[in-house]
Design a protein around this motif. Structure first.
Motif, PDB file in Angstrom:
ATOM      1  N   THR B 126       9.466  -0.968 -85.666  1.00 56.13           N
ATOM      2  CA  THR B 126       9.221   0.463 -85.607  1.00 56.13           C
ATOM      3  C   THR B 126       8.020   0.719 -84.707  1.00 56.13           C
ATOM      4  OG1 THR B 126       9.970   0.581 -87.879  1.00 56.13           O
ATOM      5  CG2 THR B 126       8.901   2.540 -86.983  1.00 56.13           C
ATOM      6  N   VAL B 127       8.253   1.450 -83.631  1.00 61.87           N
ATOM      7  CA  VAL B 127       7.176   1.750 -82.671  1.00 61.87           C
ATOM      8  C   VAL B 127       6.744   3.198 -82.898  1.00 61.87           C
ATOM      9  CG1 VAL B 127       6.538   1.893 -80.250  1.00 61.87           C
ATOM     10  CG2 VAL B 127       8.171   0.147 -81.007  1.00 61.87           C
ATOM     11  N   THR B 128       5.516   3.368 -83.276  1.00 58.81           N
ATOM     12  CA  THR B 128       4.994   4.724 -83.466  1.00 58.81           C
ATOM     13  C   THR B 128       4.073   5.057 -82.297  1.00 58.81           C
ATOM     14  OG1 THR B 128       3.381   3.692 -84.922  1.00 58.81           O
ATOM     15  CG2 THR B 128       5.183   4.894 -85.962  1.00 58.81           C
ATOM     16  N   ASP B 129       4.327   6.184 -81.712  1.00 58.37           N
ATOM     17  CA  ASP B 129       3.590   6.576 -80.500  1.00 58.37           C
ATOM     18  C   ASP B 129       3.165   8.034 -80.646  1.00 58.37           C
ATOM     19  OD1 ASP B 129       2.587   6.834 -77.956  1.00 58.37           O
ATOM     20  OD2 ASP B 129       4.598   7.220 -77.089  1.00 58.37           O
ATOM     21  N   PRO B 130       2.144   8.284 -81.482  1.00 64.39           N
ATOM     22  CA  PRO B 130       1.763   9.686 -81.772  1.00 64.39           C
ATOM     23  C   PRO B 130       1.283  10.429 -80.534  1.00 64.39           C
ATOM     24  CG  PRO B 130       0.178   8.138 -82.717  1.00 64.39           C
ATOM     25  CD  PRO B 130       1.285   7.315 -82.154  1.00 64.39           C
ATOM     26  N   SER B 131       0.713   9.723 -79.573  1.00 64.58           N
ATOM     27  CA  SER B 131       0.175  10.425 -78.411  1.00 64.58           C
ATOM     28  C   SER B 131       1.165  10.583 -77.281  1.00 64.58           C
ATOM     29  CB  SER B 131      -1.071   9.665 -77.907  1.00 64.58           C
ATOM     30  OG  SER B 131      -0.695   8.344 -77.582  1.00 64.58           O
ATOM     31  N   ARG B 211      -0.283  -1.642 -78.091  1.00 66.90           N
ATOM     32  CA  ARG B 211      -1.517  -1.204 -78.748  1.00 66.90           C
ATOM     33  C   ARG B 211      -2.510  -0.672 -77.712  1.00 66.90           C
ATOM     34  NH1 ARG B 211      -3.301  -5.516 -82.726  1.00 66.90           N
ATOM     35  NH2 ARG B 211      -1.451  -4.741 -83.758  1.00 66.90           N
ATOM     36  N   SER B 212      -2.593  -1.348 -76.567  1.00 68.99           N
ATOM     37  CA  SER B 212      -3.523  -0.876 -75.530  1.00 68.99           C
ATOM     38  C   SER B 212      -3.097   0.478 -74.991  1.00 68.99           C
ATOM     39  CB  SER B 212      -3.605  -1.899 -74.389  1.00 68.99           C
ATOM     40  OG  SER B 212      -2.339  -1.967 -73.742  1.00 68.99           O
ATOM     41  N   ALA B 213      -1.792   0.778 -75.111  1.00 69.76           N
ATOM     42  CA  ALA B 213      -1.318   2.087 -74.665  1.00 69.76           C
ATOM     43  C   ALA B 213      -1.518   3.153 -75.730  1.00 69.76           C
ATOM     44  CB  ALA B 213       0.156   2.021 -74.279  1.00 69.76           C
ATOM     45  N   GLY B 214      -1.957   2.728 -76.914  1.00 66.17           N
ATOM     46  CA  GLY B 214      -2.210   3.709 -77.960  1.00 66.17           C
ATOM     47  C   GLY B 214      -1.077   3.835 -78.945  1.00 66.17           C
ATOM     48  N   ALA B 215      -0.135   2.896 -78.887  1.00 63.28           N
ATOM     49  CA  ALA B 215       0.972   2.946 -79.844  1.00 63.28           C
ATOM     50  C   ALA B 215       0.839   1.808 -80.840  1.00 63.28           C
ATOM     51  CB  ALA B 215       2.314   2.835 -79.110  1.00 63.28           C
ATOM     52  N   ASP B 216       1.695   1.830 -81.844  1.00 60.41           N
ATOM     53  CA  ASP B 216       1.621   0.794 -82.869  1.00 60.41           C
ATOM     54  C   ASP B 216       3.021   0.213 -83.089  1.00 60.41           C
ATOM     55  OD1 ASP B 216       0.334  -0.851 -84.653  1.00 60.41           O
ATOM     56  OD2 ASP B 216       0.965   0.420 -86.360  1.00 60.41           O
ATOM     57  N   LEU B 217       3.067  -1.080 -83.388  1.00 59.05           N
ATOM     58  CA  LEU B 217       4.350  -1.760 -83.597  1.00 59.05           C
ATOM     59  C   LEU B 217       4.343  -2.420 -84.965  1.00 59.05           C
ATOM     60  CD1 LEU B 217       7.069  -2.994 -82.617  1.00 59.05           C
ATOM     61  CD2 LEU B 217       5.727  -4.885 -81.686  1.00 59.05           C
ATOM     62  N   ALA B 218       5.325  -2.048 -85.789  1.00 59.25           N
ATOM     63  CA  ALA B 218       5.487  -2.682 -87.099  1.00 59.25           C
ATOM     64  C   ALA B 218       6.828  -3.410 -87.111  1.00 59.25           C
ATOM     65  CB  ALA B 218       5.442  -1.622 -88.211  1.00 59.25           C
ATOM     66  N   VAL B 219       6.797  -4.673 -87.464  1.00 61.90           N
ATOM     67  CA  VAL B 219       8.027  -5.484 -87.454  1.00 61.90           C
ATOM     68  C   VAL B 219       8.372  -5.862 -88.881  1.00 61.90           C
ATOM     69  CG1 VAL B 219       9.085  -7.626 -86.698  1.00 61.90           C
ATOM     70  CG2 VAL B 219       7.557  -6.381 -85.159  1.00 61.90           C
ATOM     71  N   ALA B 220       9.582  -5.480 -89.318  1.00 55.83           N
ATOM     72  CA  ALA B 220      10.053  -5.858 -90.653  1.00 55.83           C
ATOM     73  C   ALA B 220      11.187  -6.869 -90.485  1.00 55.83           C
ATOM     74  CB  ALA B 220      10.541  -4.618 -91.409  1.00 55.83           C
TER      75      ALA B 220
END
Lengths: 110, 249
Positions: B126-131, B211-220
């Protein structure tokens, strides 16, 4: 008349008894029957010609049947049984036809 | 007889002869005619019932020859028919095997080409990219990394990722094959879960880039047989120019 009655009696007896023909006689009975038929038609013709003689009829009947059967028997022994029986049947058939033709000329003038 | 004789004469003569007189000749004729009738009837019956018993040797030999010939012909026919039957059964067996193999191959190709839904062990990233900072290149890198680590079926959002899938920058998200996907991007991947998850964590890899781009990655991880379901389908259009070519001998 008695001859016709005898014929009927023979047929009836044959139908009632239906006997088995002995194996040894089986090839010769049909030829003997045809020869006897020839003798009967010859006798009928003789009656119409006015020259019927019972002795001649009996002798011709018996000799016809026996000689025909003998010829076929001899043919069987020589290995030409079927051809010889065909020949006998042809000869007897021709004789029956000529006898019947003579009878017809007597009775119908035709 | 002469022509002048009356016509009734022979009939009268016949009638006179037929008259019942107990002469010896009449009796003998009767007996002989009885014998004749008897003989005719017996012979007729014999002819009707006779089988092979009263035939001559030569006739029997001929019949035997005929029967043998016929038997040979029929045996040959039996052989032909059995051969045909064997060919037909073997042919249908081969056809069935070929059909089964073809259907199995079609399913494999369907999964690879994205025309069939698939399920199996894998991971859900799941890639979350709020910005809204992610670009299409980030997804190309992500998909590339997943393929490198053995992903067999990939789905981003509600779009199946196949060989021809294009990523384009869009407003407020990323266009995957022209379809706008927004954050959070749910990426379903079928493959070896530990390899896939490890690939995400390679130093200088996908996770760090995101992460350096400001997003987050969650791996299930979903290790079970029914772990990940890839249900989005890719619509395959028939090739306009390319035609299948038989391999050169």
């Amino acid at each position: 008349m008695i001859a016709a009655v005898g014929l009927v009696v023979g047929v009836v007896v044959g139908v009632l008894l239906h006997p088995e023909v002995p194996v040894a006689l089986q090839p010769y009975l049909p030829i003997a029957v045809v020869a006897a038929l020839d003798a009967v038609f010859g006798g009928l013709r003789a009656v119409l010609d006015g020259i019927f003689d019972d002795r001649v009829f009996v002798v011709s009947f018996a000799s016809n049947a026996v000689v025909a059967a003998l010829i076929v028997y001899l043919g069987d022994q020589l290995g030409v049984g079927s051809q010889l029986s065909t020949g006998v049947v042809v000869v007897l058939g021709v004789r029956i036809f000529s006898n019947v033709a003579a009878i017809r000329r007597h009775l119908f003038n035709a | 007889m002469s022509a002048g004789e009356p016509r009734a004469n022979p009939w009268r003569r016949l009638w006179r002869a037929a008259g019942p007189r107990a002469t010896r000749g009449q009796l003998l004729a009767g007996v002989l005619c009885a014998a004749l009738g008897f003989g005719v009837v017996v012979q007729v019956r014999q002819t009707n019932v006779s089988g092979l018993a009263d035939l001559r040797e030569s006739d029997l030999v001929r019949i035997l020859d005929d029967t043998t010939d016929r038997g040979d012909r029929l045996a040959g026919e039996v052989q032909d028919l059995e051969t045909t039957r064997r060919e037909l059964t073997e042919g249908s067996d081969q056809a069935q095997a070929a059909a089964a193999a073809a259907s199995a191959r079609a399913q494999q190709y369907g999964v690879l080409a994205g025309t069939l839904p698939a399920h199996g062990p894998g991971v859900v990233a799941t890639v979350t990219d709020p910005s809204g900072a992610l670009r299409s290149t980030n997804f190309i890198q992500l998909v590339q990394e997943l393929r490198d680590s053995g992903a067999e079926a990939i789905q981003i959002g509600s779009t199946r990722v196949v060989a021809q899938t294009a990523f384009t920058d869009g407003s407020g998200g990323v266009l995957v094959d022209g379809r706008l996907e927004r954050s959070p991007y749910v990426v379903s991947v079928i493959g070896d879960p530990s390899t896939l998850a490890t690939a995400m964590d390679i130093p200088g890899g996908v996770r760090e880039t995101l992460r350096s781009a400001g997003a987050d990655l969650a791996v299930a991880r979903a290790p079970g047989e029914d772990g990940v379901r890839v249900t989005a389908l890719h619509a395959v259009s028939a090739p306009q120019y390319a035609r299948p070519a038989s391999p050169r001998p």
